[in-house]
Design a protein around this motif. Structure first.
Motif, PDB file in Angstrom:
ATOM      1  N   ARG A 256       1.205  32.182 -22.755  1.00 46.60           N
ATOM      2  CA  ARG A 256       1.847  32.512 -22.474  1.00 46.60           C
ATOM      3  C   ARG A 256       2.108  33.659 -21.926  1.00 46.60           C
ATOM      4  NH1 ARG A 256       3.868  36.537 -26.328  1.00 46.60           N
ATOM      5  NH2 ARG A 256       2.215  36.721 -26.936  1.00 46.60           N
TER       6      ARG A 256
ATOM      7  N   ASP B 105       9.679  34.945 -24.095  1.00 49.91           N
ATOM      8  CA  ASP B 105       8.541  34.397 -24.074  1.00 49.91           C
ATOM      9  C   ASP B 105       9.107  33.366 -22.803  1.00 49.91           C
ATOM     10  OD1 ASP B 105       7.135  36.304 -25.905  1.00 49.91           O
ATOM     11  OD2 ASP B 105       7.139  34.528 -27.403  1.00 49.91           O
TER      12      ASP B 105
ATOM     13  N   TRP C  99       6.213  30.152 -21.623  1.00 52.11           N
ATOM     14  CA  TRP C  99       5.347  29.283 -21.332  1.00 52.11           C
ATOM     15  C   TRP C  99       5.114  28.328 -20.032  1.00 52.11           C
ATOM     16  CZ3 TRP C  99       7.569  30.281 -25.526  1.00 52.11           C
ATOM     17  CH2 TRP C  99       7.069  30.854 -26.670  1.00 52.11           C
TER      18      TRP C  99
END
Length: 214
Positions: free
Chosen positions: A156, A170, A172
């Motif tokens: 992440r 965020d 990923w």
């Protein structure tokens, strides 16, 4: 944004950066031949199957939607950010854009000949991805095609700054093998995958997967 869902967080971030994001990435495809090749291959497959509606899921400012349209597809865009949708509609007034999320698409089951998620799954927490892939499978017609693009990795990243703005978001990086496995569990068969090395402005390899609903 304590207490907010990942969708709320992503919506707020992309509303903030929408105008500058669109300006900075407007011509990005022109210097990425592998990316264009994957989009062209996807379009050729959909057209060979008889064509039909194709959704650009997480369309942002509409540049990929417009590219798909220029490749001959009946493409339309969906994005969770009202700011992005406003930019897309202004830039491409002849194309269709609407607000929506990849977790709960306002589309009839089996209604799409194709779907593209061009870096739009990267803000979905990995535990939520199986449900997203199941939703992609739901809206695809039998034989319908899916194209995914994402950064390769298994971590992440938290973004505090992007496109000249302070944000909190965020992202990923994902394993292609894991994504292929999860697509299979959702009922989608991967036909091809490409992993290319990062270009001068990227930090990690980039992955592209073409899958099909049997």
């Amino acid at each position: 944004m304590a207490g907010s869902s990942f969708l709320d967080v992503a919506r707020a971030a992309y509303d903030t950066v929408a105008v500058d994001y669109a300006a900075l990435l407007k011509d990005e495809l022109s210097v990425k031949p592998w990316d264009r090749a994957m989009l062209a291959t996807f379009a050729e497959l959909v057209l060979a199957d008889g064509s039909g509606p194709v959704a650009d899921l997480g369309c942002g400012p509409g540049r990929i939607t417009a590219h798909l349209h220029h490749l001959g597809l009946d493409a339309f865009g969906i994005d969770l950010s009202p700011g992005m949708i406003a930019v897309a509609r202004a830039a491409y007034p002849d194309l269709r854009f609407s607000e929506g999320t990849i977790t709960a698409l306002d589309l009839a089951s089996g209604s799409l000949a194709g779907a593209v998620a061009w870096y739009s799954i990267i803000h979905t927490p990995p535990p939520e991805l199986p449900a997203v892939f199941a939703e992609f499978a739901r809206v695809l017609a039998p034989g319908g095609r899916l194209l995914l693009a994402f950064q390769v990795g298994d971590e992440r990243r938290h973004l505090d700054q992007a496109y000249g703005h302070a944000i909190s978001l965020d992202a990923w990086r994902l394993s292609p093998e894991s994504v292929v496995r999860q697509l299979g569990e959702a009922g989608l068969e991967a036909d091809a995958r490409l992993v290319r090395e990062p270009d001068a402005f990227e930090k990690v390899p980039q992955a592209f997967i073409v899958a099909r609903r049997p």
